[in-house]
Design a protein around this motif. Structure first.
Motif, mmCIF file in Angstrom:
data_model
loop_
_atom_site.group_PDB
_atom_site.id
_atom_site.type_symbol
_atom_site.label_atom_id
_atom_site.label_comp_id
_atom_site.label_asym_id
_atom_site.label_seq_id
_atom_site.Cartn_x
_atom_site.Cartn_y
_atom_site.Cartn_z
ATOM 1 N N GLU A 196 7.956 4.614 4.961
ATOM 2 C CA GLU A 196 9.389 4.365 4.790
ATOM 3 C C GLU A 196 10.114 5.594 4.247
ATOM 4 O O GLU A 196 11.230 5.906 4.667
ATOM 5 N N MET A 197 9.481 6.312 3.328
ATOM 6 C CA MET A 197 10.074 7.538 2.799
ATOM 7 C C MET A 197 10.241 8.580 3.901
ATOM 8 O O MET A 197 11.245 9.303 3.939
ATOM 9 N N PRO A 243 0.835 -1.212 0.000
ATOM 10 C CA PRO A 243 0.000 0.000 0.000
ATOM 11 C C PRO A 243 0.862 1.252 0.000
ATOM 12 O O PRO A 243 1.976 1.271 0.540
ATOM 13 N N LEU A 244 0.342 2.311 -0.591
ATOM 14 C CA LEU A 244 1.074 3.573 -0.650
ATOM 15 C C LEU A 244 1.404 4.081 0.754
ATOM 16 O O LEU A 244 2.454 4.686 0.969
ATOM 17 N N SER A 245 0.530 3.820 1.720
ATOM 18 C CA SER A 245 0.768 4.267 3.093
ATOM 19 C C SER A 245 2.063 3.682 3.636
ATOM 20 O O SER A 245 2.813 4.363 4.355
ATOM 21 N N TYR A 246 2.354 2.431 3.312
ATOM 22 C CA TYR A 246 3.605 1.791 3.752
ATOM 23 C C TYR A 246 4.801 2.475 3.097
ATOM 24 O O TYR A 246 5.803 2.762 3.760
ATOM 25 N N VAL A 247 4.701 2.734 1.798
ATOM 26 C CA VAL A 247 5.804 3.373 1.071
ATOM 27 C C VAL A 247 6.096 4.749 1.662
ATOM 28 O O VAL A 247 7.257 5.118 1.888
ATOM 29 N N VAL A 248 5.047 5.507 1.939
ATOM 30 C CA VAL A 248 5.234 6.857 2.488
ATOM 31 C C VAL A 248 5.838 6.794 3.887
ATOM 32 O O VAL A 248 6.673 7.628 4.257
#
Length: 318
Positions: free
Chosen positions: A262-263, A255-260
């Protein structure tokens, strides 16, 4: 990177001091509140030292406020009896907010804190090593019978030195990981905690069910959901799980929430997803997560999202 050595009692005392700092700046304090504070100070001479240390951190926040023209401009020019009071309250509010912004409470309890541009490898006193992901923090407490590391925030990879007389345990929220002569990774995320084993084995225990432990072998991974207390276990792609150690993020239908999340470890500002539906969109690929600009460009291409920058805040929207 902050690195020091505190005992568990000192860490607890520093947390209490930080709490008193904030409580003493609340409006409407009573005589009973003041008496409780004085009683805490008198209980142990070291409490006053801890409070002074916390005040020094607050002083750093105030110095930052004084040196920043934008924050100085927040002062209210007194025109009546009420104005100076409002100005003082506003100054206290800003200083308290900066104390939190400068990671004051975490700095009072952690032994090692990694900054947004750091992924340090730390040698512990027993010969074990820990690599911290960016924006991560740990506290460690070793004695003659045990070795305990608390992952206070973020992610860390542990390469444990053998010592059969002193178990090596990592505590991450409600998850407790005991090394069985091993190397392993622990990620304390916003919604779940993940444990990945790269060598030998670990014993994973959960606070929600102390009798429901897991033994993970090399190449296996366990996940623990903070909200539902559900746990998962199975084979792991260790290269994917440990890609952060090379400054990369490798995701497969994440999910994008996970990527964000980590970013954000590598970004000193804040990254916001405009809505929950967008946060659930899935993305796959490899990005240089330590390069925020490159990672955002990847998301623009992969998901067709728009990126808006407002000062230190980045907003991702459809």
């Amino acid at each position: 990177m902050l690195q020091r050595r505190l005992t568990r009692a000192q860490k607890r005392r520093h947390l209490e001091a930080a709490d008193w700092i904030l409580r003493n700046r609340e409006a409407g304090r009573t005589a009973a509140d003041e008496a409780a504070f004085r009683q805490w100070l008198d209980r142990d001479p070291e409490n006053a030292d801890a409070y002074e240390a916390a005040m020094r951190l607050m002083g750093e926040a105030r110095m930052a406020m004084e040196s920043d023209p934008a924050l100085r401009d927040l002062r209210i020019k007194p025109r009546s009896v009420v104005k100076p009071i409002l100005g003082s309250l506003l100054a206290l509010f800003v200083a308290g907010s900066l104390f939190l912004l400068f990671d004051g409470p975490m700095r009072l309890q952690a032994d090692v804190i990694a900054g947004t541009a750091e992924m340090p490898v730390v040698a512990l006193e027993d010969g074990s090593t820990v690599q911290l992901n960016a924006s991560s923090a740990i506290a460690h407490d070793f004695d003659a019978t045990h070795r305990t590391v608390r992952l206070l925030r973020g992610q860390a990879f542990f390469d444990v030195a053998g010592d059969p007389d002193r178990p090596f345990t990592v505590e991450a929220g409600d998850v407790r990981v005991t090394a069985l002569g091993t190397a392993f990774d622990v990620r304390l995320g916003g919604t779940e905690t993940d444990v990945t084993v790269t060598h030998n084995a670990v014993l994973v225990e959960f606070a929600s069910n102390a009798n429901n432990s897991l033994r993970l072998k090399e190449g296996e991974q366990a996940g623990y959901d903070h909200a539902t207390h559900a746990r998962t276990a199975g084979r792991a792609d260790t290269e994917l799980a440990l890609s952060w150690r090379r400054g990369l993020l490798v995701v497969d239908n994440a999910p994008l929430s996970y990527v964000v999340e980590e970013m954000s470890r590598h970004f000193s500002g804040r990254i916001v997803i405009a809505d929950n539906q967008l946060a659930r969109r899935r993305v796959s690929g490899t990005m240089t997560v330590s390069d925020t600009g490159a990672a955002l460009a990847f998301l623009e291409r992969a998901l067709g999202v728009r990126i808006n920058r407002i000062g230190p805040v980045i907003v991702i929207r459809n």
